[in-house]
Motif scaffolding. Structure first.
Motif, PDB file in Angstrom:
ATOM      1  N   ILE A 101       0.812  -1.161  -0.008  1.00  0.00           N
ATOM      2  CA  ILE A 101       0.048   0.089  -0.145  1.00  0.00           C
ATOM      3  C   ILE A 101       0.955   1.134   0.029  1.00  0.00           C
ATOM      4  CG2 ILE A 101      -1.739   1.421   1.243  1.00  0.00           C
ATOM      5  CD1 ILE A 101      -2.556  -1.594   2.535  1.00  0.00           C
ATOM      6  N   GLY A 102       1.820   1.488   0.876  1.00  0.00           N
ATOM      7  CA  GLY A 102       2.728   2.568   1.049  1.00  0.00           C
ATOM      8  C   GLY A 102       3.596   2.654  -0.096  1.00  0.00           C
ATOM      9  N   GLY A 103       4.231   1.438  -0.823  1.00  0.00           N
ATOM     10  CA  GLY A 103       4.721   1.431  -1.969  1.00  0.00           C
ATOM     11  C   GLY A 103       4.083   1.873  -3.155  1.00  0.00           C
ATOM     12  N   ALA A 104       2.944   1.469  -3.391  1.00  0.00           N
ATOM     13  CA  ALA A 104       2.261   1.810  -4.478  1.00  0.00           C
ATOM     14  C   ALA A 104       1.630   3.529  -4.354  1.00  0.00           C
ATOM     15  CB  ALA A 104       0.808   0.950  -4.511  1.00  0.00           C
ATOM     16  N   ALA A 105       1.679   3.722  -3.277  1.00  0.00           N
ATOM     17  CA  ALA A 105       0.978   5.131  -2.775  1.00  0.00           C
ATOM     18  C   ALA A 105       2.429   6.039  -3.013  1.00  0.00           C
ATOM     19  CB  ALA A 105       0.603   5.564  -1.315  1.00  0.00           C
ATOM     20  N   THR A 106       3.384   5.699  -2.805  1.00  0.00           N
ATOM     21  CA  THR A 106       4.743   6.568  -3.124  1.00  0.00           C
ATOM     22  C   THR A 106       4.986   6.605  -4.531  1.00  0.00           C
ATOM     23  OG1 THR A 106       5.541   5.879  -0.803  1.00  0.00           O
ATOM     24  CG2 THR A 106       7.030   6.732  -2.708  1.00  0.00           C
ATOM     25  N   GLY A 107       4.683   5.560  -5.043  1.00  0.00           N
ATOM     26  CA  GLY A 107       4.931   5.262  -6.663  1.00  0.00           C
ATOM     27  C   GLY A 107       4.073   6.145  -7.545  1.00  0.00           C
ATOM     28  N   ALA A 108       2.513   6.145  -6.851  1.00  0.00           N
ATOM     29  CA  ALA A 108       1.691   7.112  -7.749  1.00  0.00           C
ATOM     30  C   ALA A 108       1.940   8.773  -7.456  1.00  0.00           C
ATOM     31  CB  ALA A 108       0.222   6.607  -6.940  1.00  0.00           C
ATOM     32  N   PHE A 109       2.305   8.818  -6.343  1.00  0.00           N
ATOM     33  CA  PHE A 109       2.839  10.161  -5.801  1.00  0.00           C
ATOM     34  C   PHE A 109       3.869  10.729  -7.002  1.00  0.00           C
ATOM     35  CE2 PHE A 109       5.299  13.210  -3.323  1.00  0.00           C
ATOM     36  CZ  PHE A 109       4.686  14.153  -3.437  1.00  0.00           C
ATOM     37  N   LEU A 110       4.782   9.957  -6.848  1.00  0.00           N
ATOM     38  CA  LEU A 110       5.920  10.319  -7.747  1.00  0.00           C
ATOM     39  C   LEU A 110       5.570  10.279  -9.223  1.00  0.00           C
ATOM     40  CD1 LEU A 110       8.911   8.118  -6.121  1.00  0.00           C
ATOM     41  CD2 LEU A 110       8.492  10.524  -5.963  1.00  0.00           C
ATOM     42  N   LEU A 111       4.729   9.420  -9.515  1.00  0.00           N
ATOM     43  CA  LEU A 111       4.362   9.499 -11.084  1.00  0.00           C
ATOM     44  C   LEU A 111       3.616  10.624 -11.577  1.00  0.00           C
ATOM     45  CD1 LEU A 111       4.108   7.814 -13.600  1.00  0.00           C
ATOM     46  CD2 LEU A 111       1.883   6.834 -12.858  1.00  0.00           C
ATOM     47  N   SER A 112       2.819  11.163 -10.568  1.00  0.00           N
ATOM     48  CA  SER A 112       1.642  12.247 -11.064  1.00  0.00           C
ATOM     49  C   SER A 112       2.329  13.849 -10.568  1.00  0.00           C
ATOM     50  CB  SER A 112       0.484  12.172 -10.019  1.00  0.00           C
ATOM     51  OG  SER A 112       0.725  12.234  -8.646  1.00  0.00           O
ATOM     52  N   ASN A 113       3.738  13.550 -10.148  1.00  0.00           N
ATOM     53  CA  ASN A 113       4.181  14.995  -9.788  1.00  0.00           C
ATOM     54  C   ASN A 113       5.645  15.060 -10.238  1.00  0.00           C
ATOM     55  OD1 ASN A 113       2.587  16.417  -7.792  1.00  0.00           O
ATOM     56  ND2 ASN A 113       2.654  14.213  -7.148  1.00  0.00           N
ATOM     57  N   ASP A 114       6.118  16.324 -10.629  1.00  0.00           N
ATOM     58  CA  ASP A 114       7.679  16.267 -10.996  1.00  0.00           C
ATOM     59  C   ASP A 114       8.486  16.527  -9.678  1.00  0.00           C
ATOM     60  OD1 ASP A 114       7.387  18.930 -10.115  1.00  0.00           O
ATOM     61  OD2 ASP A 114       6.671  19.869 -12.105  1.00  0.00           O
ATOM     62  N   MET A 115       9.881  16.478 -10.096  1.00  0.00           N
ATOM     63  CA  MET A 115      10.724  16.512  -8.752  1.00  0.00           C
ATOM     64  C   MET A 115      10.460  17.905  -7.959  1.00  0.00           C
ATOM     65  SD  MET A 115      12.729  14.999  -7.063  1.00  0.00           S
ATOM     66  CE  MET A 115      12.799  13.515  -8.132  1.00  0.00           C
ATOM     67  N   SER A 116      10.327  18.856  -8.644  1.00  0.00           N
ATOM     68  CA  SER A 116      10.192  20.131  -7.666  1.00  0.00           C
ATOM     69  C   SER A 116       8.970  20.120  -6.985  1.00  0.00           C
ATOM     70  CB  SER A 116      10.186  21.364  -8.582  1.00  0.00           C
ATOM     71  OG  SER A 116       9.044  21.317  -9.695  1.00  0.00           O
ATOM     72  N   SER A 117       8.010  19.686  -7.348  1.00  0.00           N
ATOM     73  CA  SER A 117       6.701  19.381  -6.656  1.00  0.00           C
ATOM     74  C   SER A 117       6.727  18.273  -5.582  1.00  0.00           C
ATOM     75  CB  SER A 117       5.573  18.906  -7.370  1.00  0.00           C
ATOM     76  OG  SER A 117       5.189  20.034  -8.483  1.00  0.00           O
ATOM     77  N   VAL A 118       7.683  17.229  -5.644  1.00  0.00           N
ATOM     78  CA  VAL A 118       7.895  16.392  -4.765  1.00  0.00           C
ATOM     79  C   VAL A 118       8.732  16.903  -3.511  1.00  0.00           C
ATOM     80  CG1 VAL A 118       9.091  14.339  -4.365  1.00  0.00           C
ATOM     81  CG2 VAL A 118       7.680  14.375  -6.323  1.00  0.00           C
ATOM     82  N   LYS A 119       9.752  17.690  -3.921  1.00  0.00           N
ATOM     83  CA  LYS A 119      10.470  18.203  -3.017  1.00  0.00           C
ATOM     84  C   LYS A 119       9.823  19.498  -2.287  1.00  0.00           C
ATOM     85  CE  LYS A 119      14.930  17.775  -5.376  1.00  0.00           C
ATOM     86  NZ  LYS A 119      16.086  18.621  -5.947  1.00  0.00           N
TER      87      LYS A 119
END
Length: 289
Positions: A39-57
């Motif tokens: 669950i946590g891994g899939a949520a993290t992957g989806a978060f990274l997939l839907s945002n660019d690096m600046s948004s992640v930071k």
């Protein structure tokens, strides 16, 4: 501090109630690493997939707001009003002299009195750009107000991205919990020939996935998103105050009136009293004399 207390209350009430009702943590703890991985891994992957690096930071940085709260306190609002008072008074007395302060704020003797405000590039830019526009006869109050409104809307929209990203993750977590639970059921069905006590534990482990997805969504990530949004909206009042004071100045109101307009537009819990602000302004006048 209030954020940490909130998290402790959530865990205490949920798991404390479960244990008080006779539940056993063993099955949850045994399944937790694997369910969290899915669950946590899939949520993290989806978060990274839907945002660019600046948004992640940006989002990771904004998580600190849940525990720190708003950046601007009551003292900062009073200091901002004092700063604007000095800038506007100087602009009325000597329009040429104010240019060195708005052109190079980092070297300005006025801005340096308020290091926290000086360190905020958006606040300094709002003041400097608006005062510079006024000195270029770009002084239609309504037009300046519209420009400032659009600028602040754009800044607020950008600042809200962290909250939106977290809320998107929260919305997806229950579904990811169901995915993990379905996988657990598939695993259980593959062992259908096992004794009931073993199948019961396997089904219980599968249901941990559903529980974990819902718990993370509504107990942690969703509240985190709501808190970040609330803090961003509250901090936005600081920049709105700058707009109100500078627009009032373009209407050719007296400096004291412009500052009072700003004080009245300060959030009630951060608004300095009239007497407190008046004393601070008197101290500035005495220093200038």
């Amino acid at each position: 501090m209030i954020g940490i207390i909130g998290i402790l209350v959530i865990f205490l009430m949920v798991f404390g109630g479960y244990l008080a009702a006779g539940g056993k943590l063993g099955i949850i703890l045994k399944s937790l690493p694997f369910e969290m991985m899915m669950i946590g891994g899939a949520a993290t992957g989806a978060f990274l997939l839907s945002n660019d690096m600046s948004s992640v930071k940006h989002t990771i940085k904004d998580l600190g707001k849940v525990f720190k709260g708003p950046k601007w306190k009551q003292e900062d609002y009073r200091n901002l009003l004092c700063l604007l008072f000095e800038i506007l008074r100087l602009a009325k007395q000597n329009p040429v002299a104010v240019e060195e302060h708005i052109e190079n704020p980092s070297e300005s003797s006025i801005f340096q009195k308020y290091p926290k405000i000086l360190s905020d590039t958006e606040a300094v830019a709002l003041i400097s750009d608006t005062m510079r526009s006024a000195s270029m006869n770009y002084d239609d109050p309504h037009q300046v107000e519209e420009v400032l409104e659009k600028r602040m809307d754009a800044s607020l929209h950008h600042a809200m991205h962290s909250s939106h990203a977290l809320q998107t993750v929260a919305d997806g977590l229950p579904a990811l919990g169901i995915v993990a639970a379905v996988l657990g059921v598939i695993k259980t069905m593959a062992s259908i020939d096992q004794p009931p006590e073993i199948l019961g534990k396997m089904i219980g482990g599968a249901l941990v996935g559903t529980f974990l997805g819902v718990f993370l969504a509504y107990g942690l990530v969703g509240p985190f998103a709501a808190k970040v949004k609330a803090v961003v909206e509250e901090d936005a009042h600081f920049y709105q105050l700058i707009r109100e004071v500078l627009v009032a100045n373009l209407h050719n109101h007296a400096t004291n009136i412009c500052i009072e307009v700003g004080r009245q537009n300060t959030p009630s819990h951060c608004r300095p009293s009239f007497v407190d602000l008046e004393d601070a302004l008197k101290a500035l006048k005495q220093d200038a004399a």
